[in-house]
Write a protein that holds these residues in place. Sequence first.
Motif, mmCIF file in Angstrom:
data_model
loop_
_atom_site.group_PDB
_atom_site.id
_atom_site.type_symbol
_atom_site.label_atom_id
_atom_site.label_comp_id
_atom_site.label_asym_id
_atom_site.label_seq_id
_atom_site.Cartn_x
_atom_site.Cartn_y
_atom_site.Cartn_z
ATOM 1 N N THR A 434 0.791 -1.219 -0.054
ATOM 2 C CA THR A 434 -0.028 -0.106 -0.015
ATOM 3 C C THR A 434 0.865 1.259 -0.072
ATOM 4 O O THR A 434 0.376 2.335 0.209
ATOM 5 C CB THR A 434 -0.915 0.118 1.160
ATOM 6 O OG1 THR A 434 -0.032 -0.211 2.705
ATOM 7 C CG2 THR A 434 -1.885 -1.323 1.175
ATOM 8 N N SER A 435 2.296 1.095 -0.141
ATOM 9 C CA SER A 435 2.918 2.317 -0.271
ATOM 10 C C SER A 435 2.633 3.085 -1.372
ATOM 11 O O SER A 435 2.406 2.650 -2.570
ATOM 12 C CB SER A 435 4.499 1.847 -0.191
ATOM 13 O OG SER A 435 4.678 1.203 0.941
ATOM 14 N N VAL A 436 2.883 4.309 -1.423
ATOM 15 C CA VAL A 436 2.490 5.400 -2.497
ATOM 16 C C VAL A 436 3.964 5.444 -3.454
ATOM 17 O O VAL A 436 4.963 5.672 -2.848
ATOM 18 C CB VAL A 436 2.113 6.756 -2.033
ATOM 19 C CG1 VAL A 436 2.013 7.483 -2.956
ATOM 20 C CG2 VAL A 436 0.762 6.561 -1.159
ATOM 21 N N GLY A 437 3.679 5.364 -4.693
ATOM 22 C CA GLY A 437 4.968 5.777 -5.578
ATOM 23 C C GLY A 437 5.828 4.735 -6.015
ATOM 24 O O GLY A 437 5.410 3.360 -5.613
ATOM 25 N N PRO A 438 6.736 4.763 -6.520
ATOM 26 C CA PRO A 438 7.641 3.789 -7.224
ATOM 27 C C PRO A 438 8.501 3.188 -6.012
ATOM 28 O O PRO A 438 8.587 3.676 -4.628
ATOM 29 C CB PRO A 438 8.531 4.604 -8.064
ATOM 30 C CG PRO A 438 8.661 5.982 -7.467
ATOM 31 C CD PRO A 438 7.023 6.175 -6.922
ATOM 32 N N LYS A 439 9.150 1.884 -6.240
ATOM 33 C CA LYS A 439 9.925 1.030 -5.374
ATOM 34 C C LYS A 439 10.980 1.507 -5.495
ATOM 35 O O LYS A 439 11.837 1.243 -4.635
ATOM 36 C CB LYS A 439 9.309 -0.421 -5.431
ATOM 37 C CG LYS A 439 9.826 -1.273 -4.477
ATOM 38 C CD LYS A 439 9.441 -2.861 -5.143
ATOM 39 C CE LYS A 439 9.892 -3.712 -4.014
ATOM 40 N NZ LYS A 439 9.477 -5.014 -4.584
ATOM 41 N N THR A 440 11.715 1.595 -6.652
ATOM 42 C CA THR A 440 13.232 1.850 -6.800
ATOM 43 C C THR A 440 13.220 3.271 -7.909
ATOM 44 O O THR A 440 11.991 3.716 -8.437
ATOM 45 C CB THR A 440 13.756 0.908 -7.682
ATOM 46 O OG1 THR A 440 13.417 0.787 -8.878
ATOM 47 C CG2 THR A 440 13.650 -0.525 -6.889
ATOM 48 N N PRO A 441 14.360 3.940 -8.040
ATOM 49 C CA PRO A 441 14.549 5.190 -8.861
ATOM 50 C C PRO A 441 14.707 4.673 -10.133
ATOM 51 O O PRO A 441 14.912 5.654 -11.080
ATOM 52 C CB PRO A 441 15.673 5.891 -8.268
ATOM 53 C CG PRO A 441 16.602 4.762 -7.937
ATOM 54 C CD PRO A 441 15.633 3.464 -7.422
ATOM 55 N N ASP A 442 14.333 3.462 -10.931
ATOM 56 C CA ASP A 442 14.670 3.033 -12.111
ATOM 57 C C ASP A 442 13.846 3.497 -13.309
ATOM 58 O O ASP A 442 13.130 2.675 -13.559
ATOM 59 C CB ASP A 442 15.128 1.722 -12.141
ATOM 60 C CG ASP A 442 16.476 1.211 -11.316
ATOM 61 O OD1 ASP A 442 17.564 1.688 -11.403
ATOM 62 O OD2 ASP A 442 16.172 0.808 -10.139
ATOM 63 N N TYR A 443 13.548 4.612 -13.489
ATOM 64 C CA TYR A 443 12.583 5.142 -14.390
ATOM 65 C C TYR A 443 12.914 6.487 -14.727
ATOM 66 O O TYR A 443 13.655 7.415 -14.257
ATOM 67 C CB TYR A 443 11.120 5.296 -13.664
ATOM 68 C CG TYR A 443 11.175 5.986 -12.489
ATOM 69 C CD1 TYR A 443 10.677 7.301 -12.353
ATOM 70 C CD2 TYR A 443 11.147 5.348 -11.283
ATOM 71 C CE1 TYR A 443 10.691 8.071 -11.425
ATOM 72 C CE2 TYR A 443 11.355 6.162 -10.191
ATOM 73 C CZ TYR A 443 10.894 7.301 -10.227
ATOM 74 O OH TYR A 443 10.917 8.222 -8.854
ATOM 75 N N PRO A 444 12.379 7.010 -16.044
ATOM 76 C CA PRO A 444 12.674 8.084 -16.484
ATOM 77 C C PRO A 444 11.687 9.349 -15.751
ATOM 78 O O PRO A 444 10.907 9.345 -15.266
ATOM 79 C CB PRO A 444 12.119 8.297 -17.867
ATOM 80 C CG PRO A 444 12.006 6.738 -18.308
ATOM 81 C CD PRO A 444 11.891 6.208 -17.013
ATOM 82 N N GLU A 445 12.280 10.517 -15.424
ATOM 83 C CA GLU A 445 11.736 11.469 -14.736
ATOM 84 C C GLU A 445 12.236 12.973 -15.003
ATOM 85 O O GLU A 445 13.459 13.216 -15.319
ATOM 86 C CB GLU A 445 11.973 11.142 -13.169
ATOM 87 C CG GLU A 445 11.308 12.357 -12.254
ATOM 88 C CD GLU A 445 11.348 11.956 -10.839
ATOM 89 O OE1 GLU A 445 10.487 11.465 -10.183
ATOM 90 O OE2 GLU A 445 12.512 12.222 -10.229
#
Length: 849
Positions: A434-445
């Motif tokens: 139920t955590s909000v947002g991504p699990k790791t930073p491995d994505y474009p931003e």
Amino acid sequence: MFQVKLKWRLLLCLILGITVLQAKDVHVSVNGNDKQDGSLTNPVQSIQRAIEIYRISEKSNYNRSYIWIHGGTYRISQPIELSIDDSGSKNAELVVKAVDGEKVTITSAQALDLKWKKSTGNIYKAKLRLEEDIDQLIVNGRMNHMARYPNFIESSVGQVNGKKRTEPFNGGASDAWSIQKSEEWKDPTGAYMHAMHRALWGDIHYEVIGTKSNGELEFIGGWQNNRVNSISAVHKSYRMIENIYEELDAPGEWYYDKKNSMIYLYPFHDIDLYKANIEAVLQTQELIRIVGEFEPYLTKMDIKGGNGIVFHAQMPTIKKPVHHIVFDGIRFTGTSRTFMDNKEPLLRSDWTICRSGAFYISGAEDIILQNCSFFQLGGNALFVDGYNRRVSVKSSYFHHNGATDINFVGSTQSVRNPLFQYGEKKVPFDNIDTSVGPKTPDYPEDCLVEDCLMTQCGRVEKQTAGVNIAMSSRITVRHNTIYRVPRAAINICDGCWGGHLIEWNKCFETVLETGDHGAFNSWGRDRFWHSASPNGAREKMDDGSLRIKKMIERWDDAPLWDAYQTNIIRNNFWMCDNGWDVDLDDGSTNYEIYNNLCLRGGLKTREGYHRNVHNNIIFNYYTCNVPYPSPTYDQFKSNIIVGDTYVSTFPTKWGGSLDYTLFHNPCFKEVVGATSIQDWTFQDKNSKVGDAQFVAPLDGDFRVKSNSPALMLGYKNFIMSGFGVVSLHLKELVPDVDIIMPSQYFDNVRRGDKNIKYKGAEFNSLDTGSEQTAYGSKSVSGAIITKISGASAIKRLGFQLDDVVLKLNKTDIVTAKDLQKKISKLKEGQEYTAVVLRGQEERTIKFKL
């Protein structure tokens, strides 16, 4: 420390035979020599060599370093690679730039020196021995095509039933893969079979590996679409086959017999083959790779998509990014097609992906591509993969590429509780993260696409877009012109993780080869999502209660776990002939949509939460016919609908609010309350019907005059110009767009229900595109069961609410009357079969009266 670094650099120079340059400029010329120092008077020949020279030079923290590429065509067989050792800094980027005024092309196409001889008829042949297969052949700059059936027809935008269309694959035939056709071929092994999804939800491809004893083709593939589970999903007519010698029968076709080292060509009539420049694209998919440093381990995951294929994903984790590199003024062309490598499902969207591109970026920060062109590339043009921050694409031209022009795609390891099939079993409540947002930073931003012209992408693959965004955060797509595309201009595959800004784009001639889609399209089949139909959510708990309702009661913030940042769509020009101008499909959540011109297909918000749609001009209709339980926090307010009304099978079940709408009708001299809408929706207390008093609609000026009734409903005028590209050289390439006003307008009278009552149930004909998308049907036909009582004889036979009856005893059911007539003739005691569409899957029901 500096002395140690310098000694190592000097040692490396001695090994490589490179002189250390204190100057930061390196020059490249097709007439250079890689043994030279890269100065203006002694340029190197290859770009990779220039990068090596830059890599060992002393770098300034205050001034840019330049690799100057002089005019010419640079042919490569391996991608040019840049790593963390090639990083610049904030005020001193590495700039790889074409010399001003000189045309620079990077391509994997290899020049062929062939001795042509006459073969038979108009066909020529030449000896050619290559280690790799030829994927594409280019003659005097013009793409020729593998020998194919049916023959290639030039792409053009035509009219089908009053809507703009182009022919998928430049021509198709129902018998392209038939036994009768295969009997004409000596050995079709190595041929490629291309087809559309039967509901036109993208494309499917196969490779022939042989012929069965009965003449049927034996093949592998079919993994390119996440909504395909068997060959039965293939369209019956839109089929094509290529790379078969016996089909070499039209100008511009070729065939390479690798086994016998012979190439065959049927040249275009205006080609002097003995003087022609012949180029071959072999198997190189990428031209440039900018890749950071990753941890030595890989996260592995076996992903089974809706096509039933298991994809073995291996996902890296960023350790150190490459950064501050600029590419400027370069033309990229000539990479191989990737349709047989397009295997990885993008969560529960309809997409699969091949993580490659002519320009590939992964593990990078502060990368800029500007003033470049991407032409006739076999697969994706640009692929921004996994961890990336602040990648910008500006003032560039993308045209005639095989797949998607620009992809931003994160790593699946960043997603919490990822699922990959449309109907995949849900994660039990007690196991949900139920955590909000991504699990790791491995994505474009925080990436940007600005002032780019994109046209005719998807020349090979059809589940494509001008810009595709998946598992990414805060991507800005601004001031782009995207037109003449097979599917969406801009597509968002999921709600992970929102924050995207879509503004000032001009998108038209979209969804030309597919259907049930939008010029802008999105899905949101995220952690919270449950499938639904016009009667509402379908999936239930063991006690019979709605699962989505139980979930929201337990976690009212669940829709925002993944889509935790609001997507904004504002100040855009949209046109779609074969779907919606803006299509927020399954589960799309957390959007604010305002100040848009939706000038052809209207706007749709299927089941989802937190969609605020206000202050838009919407041609034809607003579709809101697949509801979730109230409250959904949707708002549709202060919009002008031009032509029709809402499309909603059961409007009282819609969980959002509808009000302050002006239904434009230029024939109304007075403004009146939208009473028929109010009686239907039990909302719209303040909605009106009347003349919006547009300033000059045929010229694209939909501002309203000062006495317009729209202003009294909270509508505010917005700027009607400035959509699309801003660079003059790109604006000059954009064709004019005709604005066609609707032929009919809402007259404040709702037509009666189409339902037919029979044996405790009610049936309705599936006869609109909105109903087609709501039920996930492959065509506009069938009979929908819109109501069914518990004691109904129809229910006892095995039918359910929201079933779409397609066949009864092998007879097609086109309308509700067809079903009523057919059922009335059934005899007691006999067994019958029916084919129904239930939950977007066809099922067979056997019953006895």
